[in-house]
Design an enzyme around this catalytic site. Structure first.
Site, PDB file in Angstrom:
ATOM      1  N   ASP A 168      -2.227 -24.241 -23.191  1.00  0.00           N
ATOM      2  CA  ASP A 168      -3.712 -24.437 -24.084  1.00  0.00           C
ATOM      3  C   ASP A 168      -3.687 -22.818 -24.527  1.00  0.00           C
ATOM      4  O   ASP A 168      -3.682 -21.496 -23.593  1.00  0.00           O
ATOM      5  CB  ASP A 168      -4.805 -24.817 -22.846  1.00  0.00           C
ATOM      6  N   GLU A 203       1.559 -33.326 -24.968  1.00  0.00           N
ATOM      7  CA  GLU A 203       2.338 -31.610 -23.436  1.00  0.00           C
ATOM      8  C   GLU A 203       2.711 -30.589 -23.325  1.00  0.00           C
ATOM      9  O   GLU A 203       3.962 -30.141 -23.012  1.00  0.00           O
ATOM     10  CB  GLU A 203       3.657 -33.389 -23.608  1.00  0.00           C
ATOM     11  N   TRP A 204       1.835 -29.910 -24.685  1.00  0.00           N
ATOM     12  CA  TRP A 204       2.394 -28.798 -24.409  1.00  0.00           C
ATOM     13  C   TRP A 204       3.582 -28.336 -25.076  1.00  0.00           C
ATOM     14  O   TRP A 204       3.667 -26.623 -24.863  1.00  0.00           O
ATOM     15  CB  TRP A 204       1.423 -27.905 -22.241  1.00  0.00           C
ATOM     16  N   GLY A 205       4.504 -28.662 -25.889  1.00  0.00           N
ATOM     17  CA  GLY A 205       5.050 -27.821 -26.575  1.00  0.00           C
ATOM     18  C   GLY A 205       6.229 -28.271 -25.681  1.00  0.00           C
ATOM     19  O   GLY A 205       7.581 -27.574 -26.420  1.00  0.00           O
ATOM     20  N   GLU A 249       8.287 -29.557 -24.090  1.00  0.00           N
ATOM     21  CA  GLU A 249       9.309 -30.627 -24.588  1.00  0.00           C
ATOM     22  C   GLU A 249       9.914 -30.315 -26.099  1.00  0.00           C
ATOM     23  O   GLU A 249      10.507 -31.289 -26.249  1.00  0.00           O
ATOM     24  CB  GLU A 249       9.688 -32.199 -24.332  1.00  0.00           C
ATOM     25  N   ASP A 304      -3.626 -36.303 -22.726  1.00  0.00           N
ATOM     26  CA  ASP A 304      -2.626 -35.351 -22.273  1.00  0.00           C
ATOM     27  C   ASP A 304      -1.604 -35.498 -21.176  1.00  0.00           C
ATOM     28  O   ASP A 304      -1.307 -36.218 -21.570  1.00  0.00           O
ATOM     29  CB  ASP A 304      -3.667 -34.413 -21.454  1.00  0.00           C
TER      30      ASP A 304
END
Ligand SMILES: *[C@@H]1O[C@H](CO)[C@@H](O)[C@H](O)[C@H]1NC(C)=O
Ligand SMILES: *[C@@H]1O[C@H](CO)[C@@H](O)[C@H](O)[C@H]1NC(C)=O
Ligand SMILES: *[C@@H]1O[C@H](CO)[C@@H](O)[C@H](O)[C@H]1NC(C)=O
Ligand SMILES: *[C@@H]1O[C@H](CO)[C@@H](O)[C@H](O)[C@H]1NC(C)=O
Ligand SMILES: *[C@@H]1O[C@H](CO)[C@@H](O)[C@H](O)[C@H]1NC(C)=O
Ligand SMILES: *[C@@H]1O[C@H](CO)[C@@H](O)[C@H](O)[C@H]1NC(C)=O
Ligand SMILES: *[C@@H]1O[C@H](CO)[C@@H](O)[C@H](O)[C@H]1NC(C)=O
Ligand SMILES: *[C@@H]1O[C@H](CO)[C@@H](O)[C@H](O)[C@H]1NC(C)=O
Length: 484
Positions: A214, A192-194, A196, A159
Site C-alpha cells: 500500500d 497481491e502487493w507485488g 510474487e 486484494d
C-alpha cells in the site's frame, strides 16, 4: 526508421497483454477511489466508508465542470473495501451493505454510467476483506463475478487478505476466468502487493496489478514505491491492457482526508508533484483518493411536524397520499404498496426508491448539500494535462536512463518525443544534466525542451540539457522533441 521500430515494438507487446476490451483500460486507468475520501453527510471523511448518499454526491462532484476531473480524462469511479454486506445471503450471494445501500448498488452504478464513468468494486481473494472484514471471494469466484457483472461493474480489484496458504499465481487466475465467463468486459486489478512479481505472470489474466504494498501519503512510502518501480525488469514494463499499478495517489491530502492505514498524509507541495510525476512517467494507473467536495448538513424540520408530497414517481404502482405514502408523527415518512420515487418532505427533497411492496420508512429531512471542491494545489497537479499526456500512452513505462541510478528517468512517447523526469530523492538540492545520447539520440541532435510543471518552453539545446537544480524531493518533468 526509429518510428518504425517503435511501432513494431508497440504492436509486438500489444498481443501479449490481456486485451478484453474493458473500458478505459487500454491506457493506464485514470480515476478516483473512495478509500480515504468519503463520509456520511457533511462529516469528515471516514477511512474506507461509503453509502448511497455519499456515492451519489461524489459522482456529481467527479463529473462537475467546476472540478474538471472528467474534462482532464478521469473516468474510473471506484469503491474500495466499504460496500459489501457483512453477511452473504442464505444462497451465498455477496450483496451490498443493507444499511448503507438499502436500494442495492445498481441505482448508483446506473447513475455513474449515465455520467459516462466506469464503475469499480473491491473484493479480496481470501475469506474476508482486509479492512472491513467483509466477505472475500474465496470459493465464490463465479458467483461473485456473476454478481459484479449483473450489477454492471466495469473494474474489480482483488486484494489478498485472509487467504490461508494459497498461491496468488493459482488463485488470481480463478477470478480472472470467472470474470471472463461472466461475459461482461471487466478490468481485473490484482492486488497481491507485488510480492510474487506479478508483472511476470499478470499479463494473461489481468489488466493491471499492484507492484508494491500500500502507498500512503508520506515521503517514505512514496520514495519506496518509486524505487520499486525502477526495479521492475524492462521486459515487464507496462503495456496496453497490462499496467504496473503503483497504488492510489493521495495528491494534496492532509487533514481534509482520512488517514490511510493509520498514516496521515503530510507531504510538501514538491513531494506531491513528485508523486504525480513519477506515477505518470511509470505509466501507473492514476487513481486519486481525495475528498472532492465540501458538504454541509441542512437540519431537518423540527420533529413532530411533517408534510410530504410526491415530486416524481419511479414505480409502476400508483402513489396516493395517505394510502401509499404519508407522514409519521415524528417527522419521518413512509411508503408502501410499491410506491417509490422522489418526494419533498418538510420542504427537503427525499428519495424513497427501496424495492418491494412492504412498508418503508424514508429519511425525512437531513439533506446534505455539497459543492465540488479540491484545493488549488490539487487542481494544479491533478489537472496538469501535460503530465497526464506523459502517462496516457501505449509505450512501455518509463525507467531510469542508467539502471540503478534513480535520478534521471525517461519514457519514449508515441510520435518520437521523450518524457524525462529529473527526480531528486536526496535531502538536499541536486544539479542534474540530461545527455541526449543517453536517451538514444545522436550527439549532434537539436532538441527542444518543455518544462511540464512550469508550462514553459525552455529553448533548443544540443548534446544535453542542464545543469538544472532540482530541490529536495522535487521532480522536474520535461518533454523533449528532436528536431534534426
Ligand atoms: C475473455 O477472454 C478472451 C481471450 O483473452 C477475450 O478475447 C475476451 O474479450 C474476454 N471476454 C471478456 C468478457 O472479458
Ligand atoms: C508524516 O507522517 C508520518 C506518519 O503518518 C510520520 O511518520 C512522519 O514523521 C511525518 N512527516 C512529517 C514531515 O511530518
Ligand atoms: C472548502 O473547504 C476548504 C477548507 O477545508 C475551504 O478552504 C474552501 O474555501 C471551501 N470551499 C468552498 C467552495 O466552500
Ligand atoms: C418514527 O415513527 C415510526 C412509526 O410511526 C417509527 O417506525 C420510526 O422508527 C420513528 N422514527 C424515529 C427516528 O423515531
Ligand atoms: C410543508 O413544510 C414546508 C417546510 O417546512 C413549509 O414551508 C410548508 O408551508 C408546509 N406546507 C404545508 C401545507 O403545511
Ligand atoms: C441528521 O443530522 C444531525 C445533525 O447533523 C445528526 O445528528 C443526525 O444523526 C442526522 N440523522 C441522520 C438520519 O442522518
Ligand atoms: C527508448 O527507445 C530506445 C530505442 O529507440 C531504447 O534504446 C531505450 O531503451 C528506450 N527507453 C526507454 C526508457 O524505454
Ligand atoms: C548547481 O549549479 C550551480 C551553478 O550552475 C551552483 O551555483 C550550485 O552550487 C550547484 N549546486 C549543487 C548542489 O551542486
Amino acid at each position: 526508421m526509429r518510428s518504425l521500430i517503435v511501432a513494431l515494438a508497440a504492436s509486438a507487446v500489444a498481443v501479449r497483454a490481456y486485451d478484453n476490451n474493458a473500458p478505459y483500460s487500454k491506457l493506464p486507468p485514470m480515476g478516483w477511489s473512495s478509500w480515504v475520501a468519503l463520509g456520511p453527510g457533511a462529516d469528515h471523511p471516514v477511512f474506507d466508508f461509503c453509502d448511497e448518499g455519499s456515492v451519489r454526491r461524489a459522482i456529481d462532484a467527479f463529473v462537475s465542470d467546476d472540478l474538471g476531473l472528467y474534462a482532464a480524462g478521469y473516468r474510473h469511479f471506484h469503491l474500495d473495501d466499504c460496500w459489501a454486506n457483512h453477511e452473504r445471503t442464505p444462497a451465498g450471494d455477496l450483496i451490498p451493505d443493507t444499511t448503507n445501500f438499502p436500494n442495492g448498488l445498481t441505482p448508483v452504478i446506473d447513475y455513474a454510467h449515465s455520467k459516462g464513468l466506469a464503475f469499480g468494486l473491491y473484493t479480496s481473494g481470501g475469506i474476508f476483506t482486509c479492512v472491513g472484514l467483509r466477505p472475500g471471494s474465496e470459493g465464490h469466484w463465479s458467483q461473485d463475478a456473476d454478481s459484479f457483472a449483473s450489477w454492471g461493474v466495469d473494474w474489480v480489484k482483488m486484494d489478498w487478505c485472509n487467504h490461508g496458504f494459497e498461491d496468488p499465481k493459482t488463485t488470481y487466475p480463478l477470478m480472472s476466468k470467472a470474470l471472463n465467463a461472466s461475459k461482461r468486459h471487466i478490468h481485473f486489478n490484482m492486488c497481491e502487493w507485488g510480492d510474487e512479481n506479478p508483472w511476470e505472470w499478470g499479463d494473461p489474466i489481468a489488466q493491471s496489478w499492484r507492484m508494491h504494498g500500500d502507498h500512503v501519503g508520506t515521503w517514505e512510502s512514496t520514495a519506496k514505491v518509486i524505487a520499486a518501480s525502477a526495479a521492475i525488469p524492462r521486459q515487464y514494463s507496462g503495456r496496453p491492457y497490462g499496467w504496473n499499478d503503483m497504488d492510489m495517489l493521495e495528491t494534496g491530502n492532509g487533514l481534509r482526508a482520512a488517514h490511510a492505514n493509520g498514516k496521515e498524509s503530510n507531504m510538501t507541495d514538491d513531494e506531491w508533484r513528485t508523486e504525480f510525476s513519477m506515477w505518470a512517467i511509470s505509466a501507473s494507473p492514476l487513481v486519486v483518493t481525495t475528498p472532492i467536495m465540501n458538504c454541509t448538513n441542512e437540519s431537518p424540520h423540527p420533529a413532530n411536524y411533517c408534510n410530504v408530497s410526491l415530486v416524481q414517481q419511479e414505480s409502476l404502482s400508483p402513489c396516493i397520499e395517505g394510502y401509499s405514502f404519508g407522514c409519521n408523527l415524528n417527522g419521518s415518512m413512509w411508503t408502501s404498496e410499491g410506491c417509490r420515487g422522489e418526494f419533498t418532505c418538510n420542504g427537503y427533497s427525499t428519495l424513497c426508491d427501496q424495492d418491494g411492496s412492504g412498508q418503508h420508512l424514508c429519511e425525512c429531512g437531513n439533506v446534505t448539500k455539497c459543492v465540488p471542491y479540491i484545493t488549488p494545489l490539487q487542481r494544479e497537479i491533478l489537472l496538469n494535462t501535460e503530465v497526464i499526456a506523459v502517462n496516457q500512452d501505449v509505450t512501455p513505462q518509463g525507467a531510469p536512463v542508467t539502471p540503478g541510478d534513480l535520478s534521471i528517468w525517461a519514457r519514449n512517447l508515441t510520435g518520437g518525443d521523450i518524457a524525462v523526469a529529473l527526480y531528486n530523492p536526496q535531502a538536499a538540492a541536486v544539479n542534474m544534466t540530461v545527455s541526449f545520447a543517453a536517451l538514444g539520440w545522436t550527439t549532434g541532435a537539436t532538441v527542444s525542451v518543455r518544462d511540464l510543471w512550469k508550462h514553459a518552453d525552455m529553448g533548443y539545446f544540443k548534446g544535453s540539457y542542464g545543469p538544472v537544480s532540482v530541490p529536495t524531493h522535487a521532480t522536474v518533468m520535461l518533454r523533449l522533441t528532436q528536431h534534426s
